[in-house]
Enzyme design. Sequence first.
Site, PDB file in Angstrom:
ATOM      1  N   CYS A 125       7.211  51.331 -68.738  1.00  0.00           N
ATOM      2  CA  CYS A 125       6.080  51.925 -67.796  1.00  0.00           C
ATOM      3  C   CYS A 125       4.468  51.419 -68.319  1.00  0.00           C
ATOM      4  CB  CYS A 125       6.253  53.151 -67.924  1.00  0.00           C
ATOM      5  SG  CYS A 125       5.112  54.390 -66.710  1.00  0.00           S
ATOM      6  N   HIS A 156      15.450  54.640 -72.532  1.00  0.00           N
ATOM      7  CA  HIS A 156      14.730  53.046 -72.792  1.00  0.00           C
ATOM      8  C   HIS A 156      15.256  53.140 -74.253  1.00  0.00           C
ATOM      9  CE1 HIS A 156      11.745  52.137 -69.723  1.00  0.00           C
ATOM     10  NE2 HIS A 156      12.122  53.152 -69.506  1.00  0.00           N
ATOM     11  N   ASP A 163      12.103  49.054 -62.788  1.00  0.00           N
ATOM     12  CA  ASP A 163      11.502  49.303 -63.959  1.00  0.00           C
ATOM     13  C   ASP A 163      11.594  48.094 -64.755  1.00  0.00           C
ATOM     14  OD1 ASP A 163      10.920  50.539 -66.494  1.00  0.00           O
ATOM     15  OD2 ASP A 163      12.167  52.220 -66.387  1.00  0.00           O
TER      16      ASP A 163
HETATM   17  P1  HMG Z   1      -4.843  57.790 -57.230  1.00  0.00           P
HETATM   18  O1  HMG Z   1      -5.833  56.397 -57.430  1.00  0.00           O
HETATM   19  O2  HMG Z   1      -5.051  58.980 -57.929  1.00  0.00           O
HETATM   20  O3  HMG Z   1      -4.556  58.004 -55.698  1.00  0.00           O
HETATM   21  O4  HMG Z   1      -3.310  57.215 -57.455  1.00  0.00           O
HETATM   22  P2  HMG Z   1      -5.544  58.001 -54.513  1.00  0.00           P
HETATM   23  O5  HMG Z   1      -4.712  58.948 -53.531  1.00  0.00           O
HETATM   24  O6  HMG Z   1      -7.036  58.183 -54.634  1.00  0.00           O
HETATM   25  O7  HMG Z   1      -5.281  56.354 -53.952  1.00  0.00           O
HETATM   26  C1  HMG Z   1      -5.984  55.391 -54.778  1.00  0.00           C
HETATM   27  C2  HMG Z   1      -5.785  54.059 -53.791  1.00  0.00           C
HETATM   28  O8  HMG Z   1      -4.416  53.801 -53.765  1.00  0.00           O
HETATM   29  C3  HMG Z   1      -6.030  54.171 -52.379  1.00  0.00           C
HETATM   30  O9  HMG Z   1      -6.770  53.005 -51.880  1.00  0.00           O
HETATM   31  C4  HMG Z   1      -4.946  54.704 -51.911  1.00  0.00           C
HETATM   32  O10 HMG Z   1      -4.921  54.326 -50.249  1.00  0.00           O
HETATM   33  C5  HMG Z   1      -4.203  53.854 -52.378  1.00  0.00           C
HETATM   34  P3  HMG Z   1      -8.311  52.501 -51.813  1.00  0.00           P
HETATM   35  O11 HMG Z   1      -8.715  53.513 -50.713  1.00  0.00           O
HETATM   36  O12 HMG Z   1      -8.706  52.672 -53.080  1.00  0.00           O
HETATM   37  O13 HMG Z   1      -8.141  50.922 -51.380  1.00  0.00           O
HETATM   38  N1  HMG Z   1      -2.612  54.510 -52.423  1.00  0.00           N
HETATM   39  C6  HMG Z   1      -1.417  53.606 -51.928  1.00  0.00           C
HETATM   40  N2  HMG Z   1      -1.134  52.487 -51.939  1.00  0.00           N
HETATM   41  C7  HMG Z   1       0.052  52.151 -51.718  1.00  0.00           C
HETATM   42  N3  HMG Z   1       0.986  53.060 -51.829  1.00  0.00           N
HETATM   43  C8  HMG Z   1       0.788  54.255 -52.130  1.00  0.00           C
HETATM   44  C9  HMG Z   1      -0.586  54.664 -52.221  1.00  0.00           C
HETATM   45  N4  HMG Z   1      -1.059  55.739 -52.524  1.00  0.00           N
HETATM   46  C10 HMG Z   1      -2.143  55.700 -52.849  1.00  0.00           C
HETATM   47  N5  HMG Z   1       2.095  54.961 -52.086  1.00  0.00           N
HETATM   48  C11 HMG Z   1      -1.169  57.141 -57.229  1.00  0.00           C
HETATM   49  C12 HMG Z   1      -2.209  58.009 -57.488  1.00  0.00           C
HETATM   50  C13 HMG Z   1       0.324  58.033 -57.293  1.00  0.00           C
HETATM   51  C14 HMG Z   1      -1.153  56.383 -55.937  1.00  0.00           C
HETATM   52  C15 HMG Z   1      -1.035  56.128 -58.118  1.00  0.00           C
HETATM   53  O14 HMG Z   1      -1.430  56.637 -59.495  1.00  0.00           O
HETATM   54  C16 HMG Z   1       0.193  55.371 -58.444  1.00  0.00           C
HETATM   55  O15 HMG Z   1       0.611  54.454 -57.652  1.00  0.00           O
HETATM   56  N6  HMG Z   1       1.044  55.650 -59.620  1.00  0.00           N
HETATM   57  C17 HMG Z   1       2.256  54.791 -59.768  1.00  0.00           C
HETATM   58  C18 HMG Z   1       2.478  54.547 -61.279  1.00  0.00           C
HETATM   59  C19 HMG Z   1       3.803  54.005 -61.621  1.00  0.00           C
HETATM   60  O16 HMG Z   1       4.300  53.486 -60.566  1.00  0.00           O
HETATM   61  N7  HMG Z   1       4.227  54.104 -62.634  1.00  0.00           N
HETATM   62  C20 HMG Z   1       5.466  53.348 -63.096  1.00  0.00           C
HETATM   63  C21 HMG Z   1       6.539  54.088 -62.418  1.00  0.00           C
HETATM   64  S1  HMG Z   1       7.094  55.724 -63.488  1.00  0.00           S
HETATM   65  C22 HMG Z   1       8.210  55.121 -64.693  1.00  0.00           C
HETATM   66  O17 HMG Z   1       8.324  54.030 -65.031  1.00  0.00           O
HETATM   67  C23 HMG Z   1       8.954  55.993 -65.392  1.00  0.00           C
HETATM   68  C24 HMG Z   1      10.641  56.030 -64.980  1.00  0.00           C
HETATM   69  O18 HMG Z   1      11.203  54.699 -65.325  1.00  0.00           O
HETATM   70  C25 HMG Z   1      11.136  56.997 -65.806  1.00  0.00           C
HETATM   71  C26 HMG Z   1      11.059  56.935 -67.384  1.00  0.00           C
HETATM   72  O19 HMG Z   1      11.162  55.734 -67.947  1.00  0.00           O
HETATM   73  O20 HMG Z   1      11.147  57.975 -67.871  1.00  0.00           O
HETATM   74  C27 HMG Z   1      10.663  56.221 -63.505  1.00  0.00           C
HETATM   75 MG    MG Z   2      11.606  53.824 -67.080  1.00  0.00          MG
END
Ligand code: HMG
Ligand code: MG
Length: 314
Positions: free
Chosen positions: A245, A214, A16
């Site tokens: 985030c 946070h 994070d």
């Molecule tokens: P998408 O674009 O809707 O999905 O993303 P997709 O399936 O169409 O994939 C798009 C592209 O990403 C494709 O590649 C996939 O192969 C690739 P392309 O064909 O365009 O070259 N892809 C991946 N590559 C590597 N690893 C993977 C993966 N999945 C798909 N796992 C997706 C959907 C979920 C992948 C995207 O939206 C994403 O990665 N989101 C992550 C966001 C994130 O990390 N946010 C921060 C964390 S959450 C947070 O901080 C909150 C927390 O701290 C708690 C709080 O504070 O409350 C936990």
């Molecule tokens: Mg967080």
Amino acid sequence: MPIPSRVRIYEVGPRDGLQNEARPIPTAEKAEFIRLLVAAGLREIEATSFVSPKSVPQLADAAELLAMLPAVLADMRELRMPVLVPNMRGLERARGAGVTAIAVFTAASDEFTRRNIGMSVAESLDAFRPVLQAARAEGWWTRGYVSTAFGCPYTGRVDPARVVQVALALRELGVDEVCLGDTIGVGVPRQVRELTARHIAASIPLERLAYHFHDTRGTALANVVAGLEDGISCFDASTSGTGGCPYAPGAAGNLATEDLVYLLDAMGIQHGVRLEGVLTAGRFISGLLGRRVATKVGQAGGWDPTTGHPIGRS
Ligand code: HMG
Ligand code: MG
């Protein structure tokens, strides 16, 4: 409910804390940060994410980072190093990197979940089913986040009943722990108490519930105390208070690990982490990010009750 005599500090700094940093940080420096965290006594460290590199470019080096760790850490046997996994693609990448603990992440609000992972909450739960099945079959430890548990940056107030509903759905999918996230730091102790009470009423065991605050508006430590007083025994924190985030506008840093450690020490609650070690890791990561140490305890140091002197002041 008595205040727990021992709590788990779940460090989220490498994940994070760094995920929102625009300037690429060399993988070896991330490994050094983790080494310092382990040296400080932290045993649960969320190391990185196996998400789309387009969504979070800073953590695109997840596999390389994990491959580096055995060389820098003397003994990894007692460590839990979860990684974020949003889908089966992430699960396969995590498996390839040899992980043994993962965290899936959804929220109590559809709009945030759509912006964060491109799915509604219901769709995310469907997507997690095979992920958690596979993780359980491997014997991995699993956590499920419920973000926006205290408020959503897009749609405002969040109904606590909805938070419990999502937590129960994650439990049904088999997660070992549910973690309620105050993603944009709007929560206050009264909300913590209400959420904890509702989860207890829903028969979610206290030892399976964690909080992730946070500190955007300075309420994180007060929220920790509210959790402690109801028997919560796991809190997330980020060394040097980094974090945010990319899909949560206005989200500032996490609760700082050094502030949490100071509070727990002064309250006589055990946790196994050395404040001076955290301060050292905090100076390292702040320096790397080109910032001065901005956390309260990072600036003032701890306090030695026998001499009255500050400890480890920067
Ligand atoms: P998408 O674009 O809707 O999905 O993303 P997709 O399936 O169409 O994939 C798009 C592209 O990403 C494709 O590649 C996939 O192969 C690739 P392309 O064909 O365009 O070259 N892809 C991946 N590559 C590597 N690893 C993977 C993966 N999945 C798909 N796992 C997706 C959907 C979920 C992948 C995207 O939206 C994403 O990665 N989101 C992550 C966001 C994130 O990390 N946010 C921060 C964390 S959450 C947070 O901080 C909150 C927390 O701290 C708690 C709080 O504070 O409350 C936990
Ligand atoms: Mg967080």
